[in-house]
Design a protein around this motif. Structure first.
Motif, PDB file in Angstrom:
ATOM      1  N   CYS A  76      -8.819   8.320   8.470  1.00 38.43           N
ATOM      2  CA  CYS A  76      -7.446   9.899   6.894  1.00 38.43           C
ATOM      3  C   CYS A  76      -6.320   8.713   7.500  1.00 38.43           C
ATOM      4  N   SER A  77      -5.655   8.305   6.479  1.00 39.75           N
ATOM      5  CA  SER A  77      -4.124   8.144   6.673  1.00 39.75           C
ATOM      6  C   SER A  77      -3.134   9.402   7.071  1.00 39.75           C
ATOM      7  N   TYR A 109      -7.704   9.300  -0.846  1.00 41.25           N
ATOM      8  CA  TYR A 109      -7.253   7.726  -1.461  1.00 41.25           C
ATOM      9  C   TYR A 109      -8.425   7.265  -2.322  1.00 41.25           C
ATOM     10  N   SER A 132       0.231   4.309  -2.589  1.00 42.05           N
ATOM     11  CA  SER A 132      -0.125   5.723  -2.533  1.00 42.05           C
ATOM     12  C   SER A 132       0.929   6.280  -2.585  1.00 42.05           C
ATOM     13  N   ASP A 187       0.682  -0.975   0.197  1.00 43.39           N
ATOM     14  CA  ASP A 187      -0.462   0.315   0.120  1.00 43.39           C
ATOM     15  C   ASP A 187       0.511   1.198  -0.022  1.00 43.39           C
ATOM     16  N   CYS A 219      -9.649   3.670  -4.742  1.00 35.26           N
ATOM     17  CA  CYS A 219     -10.064   2.489  -4.851  1.00 35.26           C
ATOM     18  C   CYS A 219     -10.720   2.308  -6.227  1.00 35.26           C
TER      19      CYS A 219
END
Length: 269
Positions: free
Chosen positions: A178-179, A115, A71, A67, A117
């Motif tokens: 939220c990352s 984000y 990103s 991931d 997907c």
């Protein structure tokens, strides 16, 4: 010598009997959903045609990216990675013709972190817009006019496409982690198309949440339906670079229509 014709009619009884062997839920003479039947047919054909030895060897060479590495890629690069991965696992002729790629973009309303997907699709289920959605701000005024399109209970396929891709607010229990903020935040979500298939299938969602059939008439062009409003890379272009936004056109090839209610009816094609 007499040559065999390149094309010939299909015996629909034999066709149905063959499908029932693989999908027994369509046996008998009960009421069935045409959209569900089409999806089952496409899935069966795609799986049955996805089996040559060369592809089996390629599946063992799939590069799994973590991931963190994904990103750091642009949405275009991420989409290409997920598409190549999907096509290695599903490389049938059905996939080449009917399969496209959806992109779901979620954006934090606090830090604006995005984000993405990606998911493959074989058809798009389009919600039929309500009268308020069709008319927007001028809906109240139009409802007062007896001969307006609102009173006629009509909409266009373009309005269904806009309703499908409109932005959704994720709040309350639907808030996502939220990352960047390191906690659940209010965010927005939008569905668009990252890759269009050669044959694009639309399914109109004719039944409301109360299981009532929506009899709204949907107008659509027979030629040159422009679906570029659904294309992610058109939306991602700078608004001033309108010359980069090319139309994406489709001609109508086939239609299946349902007459009746939730519990009974007939399909014509």
């Amino acid at each position: 010598m007499n040559q065999q014709p390149l094309h010939k009619a299909v015996n629909m009884r034999q066709f149905r009997e063959t499908i029932v062997k693989w999908v027994p839920q369509f046996s008998g003479y009960g009421q069935h959903d045409a959209h569900e039947f089409l999806r089952s047919l496409i899935d069966c054909l795609a799986e049955d045609l996805n089996g040559d030895s060369e592809n089996n060897q390629q599946r063992d060479k799939i590069d799994e990216m973590k991931d963190d590495a994904l990103s750091k890629l642009s949405p275009l690069q991420q989409g290409k990675y997920w598409w190549s991965r999907h096509f290695l696992l599903n490389s049938s002729y059905i996939t080449k013709v009917f399969c496209g790629q959806m992109i779901s973009t979620t954006e934090c309303t606090v830090c604006r972190n995005r984000y993405h997907c990606f998911d493959p699709f074989y058809d798009l289920s389009l919600p039929i817009p309500s009268r308020e959605d069709r008319c927007g701000i001028i809906g109240t005024a139009l409802r007062r006019r007896k001969n307006s399109r609102v009173e006629a209970n009509e909409c266009t396929l373009e309005q269904c496409l806009r309703n499908f891709s409109k932005e959704e607010i994720l709040d309350g229990e639907n808030m996502r982690q939220c990352s960047r903020c390191k906690k659940r935040q209010r965010s927005t979500k939008r569905l668009l198309v990252n890759k269009f298939p050669s044959i694009l299938v639309f399914h109109l969602k004719r039944f409301s949440n109360s299981r009532r059939k929506l009899n709204t008439e949907v107008a659509f062009p027979l030629k040159s339906l422009d679906v570029s409003s659904l294309y992610y890379h058109n939306e991602d272009c700078n608004s001033s670079a309108t010359h980069l936004k090319k139309p994406i056109l489709y001609d109508l090839y086939a239609l299946c229509n349902h007459t009746g209610s939730l519990h009974s009816g007939h399909y014509t094609a």
